[in-house]
Motif scaffolding. Structure first.
Motif, PDB file in Angstrom:
ATOM      1  N   PRO A   1      23.528  32.878 -72.795  1.00 27.61           N
ATOM      2  CA  PRO A   1      22.488  33.445 -72.556  1.00 27.61           C
ATOM      3  C   PRO A   1      21.399  32.915 -73.503  1.00 27.61           C
ATOM      4  N   PRO A   2      20.057  32.945 -73.383  1.00 29.50           N
ATOM      5  CA  PRO A   2      19.069  32.593 -74.336  1.00 29.50           C
ATOM      6  C   PRO A   2      19.389  33.074 -75.590  1.00 29.50           C
ATOM      7  N   SER A   3      19.509  32.184 -76.803  1.00 34.90           N
ATOM      8  CA  SER A   3      19.707  32.698 -78.017  1.00 34.90           C
ATOM      9  C   SER A   3      20.625  33.778 -78.250  1.00 34.90           C
ATOM     10  N   ARG A   4      21.772  33.512 -77.614  1.00 34.18           N
ATOM     11  CA  ARG A   4      22.924  34.614 -77.822  1.00 34.18           C
ATOM     12  C   ARG A   4      24.298  33.610 -77.622  1.00 34.18           C
ATOM     13  N   GLN A   5      25.163  34.384 -78.120  1.00 33.61           N
ATOM     14  CA  GLN A   5      26.647  33.710 -77.956  1.00 33.61           C
ATOM     15  C   GLN A   5      26.866  33.381 -76.828  1.00 33.61           C
ATOM     16  N   MET A   6      27.853  32.196 -76.836  1.00 34.45           N
ATOM     17  CA  MET A   6      28.302  31.665 -75.682  1.00 34.45           C
ATOM     18  C   MET A   6      29.750  32.558 -75.260  1.00 34.45           C
ATOM     19  N   ILE A   7      30.072  33.224 -74.076  1.00 33.57           N
ATOM     20  CA  ILE A   7      30.927  34.098 -73.723  1.00 33.57           C
ATOM     21  C   ILE A   7      31.787  33.577 -72.457  1.00 33.57           C
ATOM     22  N   LEU A   8      32.871  33.792 -72.309  1.00 38.08           N
ATOM     23  CA  LEU A   8      33.863  33.258 -71.475  1.00 38.08           C
ATOM     24  C   LEU A   8      33.538  34.130 -69.939  1.00 38.08           C
ATOM     25  N   VAL A   9      33.385  33.579 -69.077  1.00 39.10           N
ATOM     26  CA  VAL A   9      32.969  34.195 -67.582  1.00 39.10           C
ATOM     27  C   VAL A   9      34.407  34.321 -66.847  1.00 39.10           C
ATOM     28  N   ILE A  10      35.035  33.239 -66.715  1.00 39.82           N
ATOM     29  CA  ILE A  10      36.180  33.087 -65.976  1.00 39.82           C
ATOM     30  C   ILE A  10      37.209  31.858 -66.244  1.00 39.82           C
ATOM     31  N   ARG A  11      38.058  32.050 -66.252  1.00 45.37           N
ATOM     32  CA  ARG A  11      39.528  31.286 -66.426  1.00 45.37           C
ATOM     33  C   ARG A  11      40.254  30.895 -65.338  1.00 45.37           C
ATOM     34  N   GLN A  12      40.624  29.757 -65.140  1.00 46.24           N
ATOM     35  CA  GLN A  12      41.621  29.453 -64.033  1.00 46.24           C
ATOM     36  C   GLN A  12      42.918  28.547 -64.622  1.00 46.24           C
ATOM     37  N   GLU A  13      43.945  29.071 -64.367  1.00 46.93           N
ATOM     38  CA  GLU A  13      45.083  28.140 -64.677  1.00 46.93           C
ATOM     39  C   GLU A  13      45.407  27.156 -63.552  1.00 46.93           C
ATOM     40  N   ALA A  14      45.600  25.933 -63.952  1.00 48.33           N
ATOM     41  CA  ALA A  14      45.975  24.813 -62.892  1.00 48.33           C
ATOM     42  C   ALA A  14      47.220  25.147 -62.055  1.00 48.33           C
ATOM     43  N   TYR A  15      48.160  25.807 -62.515  1.00 46.47           N
ATOM     44  CA  TYR A  15      49.478  25.918 -61.728  1.00 46.47           C
ATOM     45  C   TYR A  15      49.286  27.091 -60.877  1.00 46.47           C
ATOM     46  N   LYS A  16      48.253  27.936 -60.936  1.00 47.66           N
ATOM     47  CA  LYS A  16      47.916  28.893 -60.063  1.00 47.66           C
ATOM     48  C   LYS A  16      47.072  28.369 -58.790  1.00 47.66           C
ATOM     49  N   GLN A  17      47.658  28.622 -57.748  1.00 44.15           N
ATOM     50  CA  GLN A  17      46.879  28.175 -56.418  1.00 44.15           C
ATOM     51  C   GLN A  17      45.705  29.161 -56.156  1.00 44.15           C
ATOM     52  N   GLN A  18      45.869  30.445 -56.355  1.00 43.29           N
ATOM     53  CA  GLN A  18      44.898  31.362 -56.030  1.00 43.29           C
ATOM     54  C   GLN A  18      43.674  31.146 -57.159  1.00 43.29           C
ATOM     55  N   ASN A  19      42.519  31.374 -56.289  1.00 44.91           N
ATOM     56  CA  ASN A  19      41.371  31.102 -57.172  1.00 44.91           C
ATOM     57  C   ASN A  19      40.986  32.348 -57.948  1.00 44.91           C
ATOM     58  N   ALA A  20      40.565  32.060 -59.163  1.00 48.60           N
ATOM     59  CA  ALA A  20      40.269  33.448 -60.012  1.00 48.60           C
ATOM     60  C   ALA A  20      39.061  33.973 -59.635  1.00 48.60           C
ATOM     61  N   THR A  21      38.929  35.414 -59.986  1.00 52.51           N
ATOM     62  CA  THR A  21      37.859  36.306 -59.398  1.00 52.51           C
ATOM     63  C   THR A  21      37.600  37.251 -60.593  1.00 52.51           C
ATOM     64  N   GLU A  22      36.337  37.407 -60.911  1.00 59.01           N
ATOM     65  CA  GLU A  22      35.900  38.473 -61.935  1.00 59.01           C
ATOM     66  C   GLU A  22      34.807  38.936 -61.404  1.00 59.01           C
ATOM     67  N   ASN A  23      34.899  40.103 -60.835  1.00 58.67           N
ATOM     68  CA  ASN A  23      33.708  40.856 -60.101  1.00 58.67           C
ATOM     69  C   ASN A  23      32.712  39.912 -59.307  1.00 58.67           C
ATOM     70  N   ARG A  24      31.650  39.668 -59.738  1.00 65.49           N
ATOM     71  CA  ARG A  24      30.567  38.824 -59.115  1.00 65.49           C
ATOM     72  C   ARG A  24      30.801  37.493 -59.125  1.00 65.49           C
ATOM     73  N   PHE A  25      31.743  36.987 -59.875  1.00 65.43           N
ATOM     74  CA  PHE A  25      31.997  35.690 -60.308  1.00 65.43           C
ATOM     75  C   PHE A  25      33.518  35.365 -59.847  1.00 65.43           C
ATOM     76  N   SER A  26      33.291  34.077 -59.004  1.00 64.22           N
ATOM     77  CA  SER A  26      34.472  33.748 -58.341  1.00 64.22           C
ATOM     78  C   SER A  26      34.686  31.840 -58.492  1.00 64.22           C
ATOM     79  N   VAL A  27      35.640  31.494 -58.475  1.00 71.47           N
ATOM     80  CA  VAL A  27      35.873  29.921 -58.450  1.00 71.47           C
ATOM     81  C   VAL A  27      36.339  29.280 -57.189  1.00 71.47           C
TER      82      VAL A  27
END
Lengths: 118, 121
Positions: free
Chosen positions: A40-66
């Protein structure tokens, strides 16, 4: 060497709508992690979502999905029900899953600046 | 717990001067990383400490950059002498140690500091 490409320098979306940010990467490794970080503007970078390549299922975190397409080396981020607080710079990143020390660095794309229109 | 902190938040110096950036990682985090983002470009890795040892310094651009982590706590990144192309935002990140040989799921998140914006005139 791995590379990460974000082809959308800027995106905008109407509040409450859905937006998709694109990311492609190149690697010869089979095991790795992919991430979306938000700054965000003038704020620290934070992790939104992570995906492991060996997992076929797409990661989801609340309103965020890949949408992870390993064969196509594509890793897009979908933000549903966009909120004003989602306005930020979004970075796609890659990290090797090699079990050896020295492979923990993150490789980033150039970022996409997301604007939320009220 | 306190997050990663960096000092100063901004630094404006003239070409040829020296600047030292400081990073305090999260307590207990043995991994410490330095990254840099030049305006409009990607965030690039500079180097990685495991405790006080340099694990990977493949991203350091040249010998004008010197990073230290005495005692395995905070780290400093000194640029001497600074050049115009050194301008950018310098990020520090820290994470817990990942044991070699662990399962693929053994990933420890890197937590980032707010960055130091360096401007070289």
């Amino acid at each position: 060497a791995q590379t990460v490409t974000q082809s959308q320098p800027e995106m905008s979306v109407q509040e409450a709508e859905t937006v998709t940010l694109s990311c492609t990467y190149d690697t010869s490794e089979s095991d790795y992690y992919l991430f979306w970080y938000k700054q965000p503007p003038s704020r620290q970078m934070i992790l939104v979502i992570r995906q492991e390549a060996y997992k076929q299922q797409n990661a989801t975190e609340n309103r965020f999905s890949v949408n992870f397409q390993k064969a196509a080396k594509s890793f897009s981020l979908k933000i549903s029900d966009s909120q004003l607080g989602d306005a930020a710079m979004y970075f796609c990143a890659y990290r090797s899953a090699s079990r050896n020390f020295g492979n923990e660095k993150l490789t980033f794309g150039t970022g996409t600046r997301l604007t939320i229109i009220p | 717990e306190a997050g990663v902190t960096q000092f100063p938040s901004h630094s404006v110096i003239e070409k040829g001067q020296t600047v030292t950036l400081r990073c305090d990682p999260i307590s207990g985090h043995d991994n410490l990383y330095w990254y840099r983002r030049v305006m409009g470009k990607e965030i690039k890795f500079l180097l990685h400490f495991v405790k006080e040892s340099k694990q990977d310094e493949s991203g350091m651009p040249n010998n004008r950059f010197l990073a230290e982590r005495t005692g395995g706590t905070y780290s400093t990144l000194k640029v001497q002498p600074a050049e115009l192309e050194d301008s950018g935002v310098y990020f520090c990140a820290s994470s817990r140690l990942t044991l070699a040989g662990g399962p693929p799921s053994s990933y420890n998140e890197q937590f980032f500091g707010p960055g130091t914006r360096l401007t070289v005139l």
